[in-house]
Design a protein around this motif. Sequence first.
Motif, PDB file in Angstrom:
ATOM      1  N   LEU A   4      50.896  41.946  50.402  1.00  0.00           N
ATOM      2  CA  LEU A   4      50.423  42.755  51.528  1.00  0.00           C
ATOM      3  C   LEU A   4      51.549  43.027  52.520  1.00  0.00           C
ATOM      4  O   LEU A   4      51.664  44.140  53.047  1.00  0.00           O
ATOM      5  CB  LEU A   4      49.237  42.072  52.217  1.00  0.00           C
ATOM      6  CG  LEU A   4      47.926  42.143  51.431  1.00  0.00           C
ATOM      7  CD1 LEU A   4      46.827  41.434  52.178  1.00  0.00           C
ATOM      8  CD2 LEU A   4      47.534  43.586  51.173  1.00  0.00           C
ATOM      9  N   VAL A   5      52.388  42.016  52.761  1.00  0.00           N
ATOM     10  CA  VAL A   5      53.537  42.247  53.651  1.00  0.00           C
ATOM     11  C   VAL A   5      54.448  43.305  53.037  1.00  0.00           C
ATOM     12  O   VAL A   5      54.903  44.232  53.718  1.00  0.00           O
ATOM     13  CB  VAL A   5      54.291  40.916  53.906  1.00  0.00           C
ATOM     14  CG1 VAL A   5      55.622  41.177  54.594  1.00  0.00           C
ATOM     15  CG2 VAL A   5      53.443  39.987  54.753  1.00  0.00           C
TER      16      VAL A   5
ATOM     17  N   MET B 194      55.626  51.943  54.581  1.00  0.00           N
ATOM     18  CA  MET B 194      56.043  52.764  55.709  1.00  0.00           C
ATOM     19  C   MET B 194      57.483  53.241  55.560  1.00  0.00           C
ATOM     20  O   MET B 194      57.851  54.294  56.062  1.00  0.00           O
ATOM     21  CB  MET B 194      55.927  51.960  57.012  1.00  0.00           C
ATOM     22  CG  MET B 194      54.523  51.777  57.503  1.00  0.00           C
ATOM     23  SD  MET B 194      53.843  53.342  58.038  1.00  0.00           S
ATOM     24  CE  MET B 194      52.183  53.142  57.462  1.00  0.00           C
ATOM     25  N   LEU B 195      58.303  52.442  54.893  1.00  0.00           N
ATOM     26  CA  LEU B 195      59.741  52.715  54.932  1.00  0.00           C
ATOM     27  C   LEU B 195      60.282  53.367  53.667  1.00  0.00           C
ATOM     28  O   LEU B 195      61.338  53.990  53.715  1.00  0.00           O
ATOM     29  CB  LEU B 195      60.499  51.396  55.191  1.00  0.00           C
ATOM     30  CG  LEU B 195      60.094  50.682  56.485  1.00  0.00           C
ATOM     31  CD1 LEU B 195      60.806  49.355  56.607  1.00  0.00           C
ATOM     32  CD2 LEU B 195      60.402  51.546  57.695  1.00  0.00           C
TER      33      LEU B 195
ATOM     34  N   LYS C  45      47.059  32.942  46.501  1.00  0.00           N
ATOM     35  CA  LYS C  45      46.896  33.276  47.924  1.00  0.00           C
ATOM     36  C   LYS C  45      48.248  33.601  48.550  1.00  0.00           C
ATOM     37  O   LYS C  45      48.366  34.517  49.371  1.00  0.00           O
ATOM     38  CB  LYS C  45      46.219  32.113  48.645  1.00  0.00           C
ATOM     39  CG  LYS C  45      44.793  31.908  48.154  1.00  0.00           C
ATOM     40  CD  LYS C  45      44.132  30.705  48.759  1.00  0.00           C
ATOM     41  CE  LYS C  45      42.746  30.528  48.153  1.00  0.00           C
ATOM     42  NZ  LYS C  45      42.127  29.251  48.555  1.00  0.00           N
ATOM     43  N   ILE C  46      49.270  32.850  48.121  1.00  0.00           N
ATOM     44  CA  ILE C  46      50.626  33.156  48.594  1.00  0.00           C
ATOM     45  C   ILE C  46      51.053  34.529  48.087  1.00  0.00           C
ATOM     46  O   ILE C  46      51.619  35.336  48.832  1.00  0.00           O
ATOM     47  CB  ILE C  46      51.599  32.059  48.123  1.00  0.00           C
ATOM     48  CG1 ILE C  46      51.217  30.738  48.781  1.00  0.00           C
ATOM     49  CG2 ILE C  46      53.041  32.419  48.458  1.00  0.00           C
ATOM     50  CD1 ILE C  46      51.815  29.524  48.149  1.00  0.00           C
TER      51      ILE C  46
ATOM     52  N   VAL D 223      52.831  46.873  53.412  1.00  0.00           N
ATOM     53  CA  VAL D 223      52.938  47.495  54.737  1.00  0.00           C
ATOM     54  C   VAL D 223      54.383  47.895  55.024  1.00  0.00           C
ATOM     55  O   VAL D 223      54.649  49.020  55.451  1.00  0.00           O
ATOM     56  CB  VAL D 223      52.400  46.529  55.820  1.00  0.00           C
ATOM     57  CG1 VAL D 223      52.762  47.032  57.195  1.00  0.00           C
ATOM     58  CG2 VAL D 223      50.896  46.393  55.695  1.00  0.00           C
ATOM     59  N   ALA D 224      55.316  46.995  54.748  1.00  0.00           N
ATOM     60  CA  ALA D 224      56.719  47.288  55.067  1.00  0.00           C
ATOM     61  C   ALA D 224      57.250  48.417  54.173  1.00  0.00           C
ATOM     62  O   ALA D 224      57.724  49.442  54.678  1.00  0.00           O
ATOM     63  CB  ALA D 224      57.562  46.029  54.914  1.00  0.00           C
TER      64      ALA D 224
ATOM     65  N   LEU E 141      43.193  40.118  48.320  1.00  0.00           N
ATOM     66  CA  LEU E 141      42.668  39.747  49.640  1.00  0.00           C
ATOM     67  C   LEU E 141      41.143  39.726  49.604  1.00  0.00           C
ATOM     68  O   LEU E 141      40.503  38.802  50.129  1.00  0.00           O
ATOM     69  CB  LEU E 141      43.161  40.736  50.704  1.00  0.00           C
ATOM     70  CG  LEU E 141      42.663  40.454  52.125  1.00  0.00           C
ATOM     71  CD1 LEU E 141      43.252  39.164  52.655  1.00  0.00           C
ATOM     72  CD2 LEU E 141      42.992  41.604  53.068  1.00  0.00           C
TER      73      LEU E 141
ATOM     74  N   VAL F  92      49.591  37.265  50.253  1.00  0.00           N
ATOM     75  CA  VAL F  92      50.312  37.472  51.510  1.00  0.00           C
ATOM     76  C   VAL F  92      51.594  38.250  51.259  1.00  0.00           C
ATOM     77  O   VAL F  92      51.882  39.252  51.936  1.00  0.00           O
ATOM     78  CB  VAL F  92      50.619  36.116  52.180  1.00  0.00           C
ATOM     79  CG1 VAL F  92      51.507  36.309  53.401  1.00  0.00           C
ATOM     80  CG2 VAL F  92      49.327  35.417  52.577  1.00  0.00           C
TER      81      VAL F  92
END
Lengths: 220, 93
Positions: free
Chosen positions: A13-14, A21-22, A6-7, A17-18, A198, A10
């Motif tokens: 997914l972080v 985009m970058l 589960k960790i 997204v980061a 997820l 997270v």
Amino acid sequence: MKNWWKILTVLLLVFTVAAGMLSDVPRLAILNETIRNLYFHVPMWFGMILILLISVVYSIKYLRKPSIESDIIAHEAARVGILFGVLGIVTGMEWAKFTWGEYWSNDPKQNASAIGLLIYFAYLVLRSSFAEQQQRARISAVYNIFAFAALIPLLFILPRLTDSLHPGNGGNPGFNAYDMDSSLRLVFYPAVLGWTLLGIWIVNIKSRLEILRQRLYENA
Amino acid sequence: MKMLRILALCCFILCGALGIHTTPVQAQPEQTTVEFSAAQPEVEMADQMRQDGKIYIVVTVLLTVLGGLLFYVITVDRKVSKLEKELKEGLGR
């Protein structure tokens, strides 16, 4: 550490997204920056297939050795898989509007995934039409195997037999059809894993809740 | 379960840190192009968040949404765990 995955979910997914985009992406005409949708639209379908596979595995498990737990997990996994599929088709339509020109251009891939989802909607309808628990579990397990078996050619074989706007279809795609360079892969694989985990997490929570409910009824 | 709590806390800190990062940007006016004398030292400002077509703001928003959703999932997970424990104890009695 029982909940390490589960960790991991997270963190992945972080990162998705980061970095999604970058990070640097190939500069392609028409696609432009929308190529970043690769990290969000495609993992929905990968996640759907993997979660539906879990559902089928538990359906087979149920047929071999009937237990309420297997039935509950198969059902919840199918529901989350369908949710991922719906998100996949909606994000695909949004993306298609700005790259193919239409939300729905009757592309073989689009039509086939719509039919695939309809087959799975029928699973939910079928399930809800039985009052008796064992009958419901057995017949929906059998149908679930059929639905998965029908989904694979619909998504991976039929669209490849004809011309399609969708990458990886029309003619012989092989594995490099996505023209993915290493910078895309670096985010894409973590993205697939993160989104799938997820989904599995949600299946995990919902199944545990349903099993609790079942216990409560047994003891009531 | 303890790890999950730490995880939730980390999410919070992350969101908070990003939030703090945004605040000075809003207060800061557009950087002027007035030329100062060479002796004038360059003033360091938190300009990171407005560079590259403000994409960092989008990243912040996306991370906030994701953080909120994950926080919700973690909360539900913990509630179910608690219920499982309670029911187990209830059956043991």
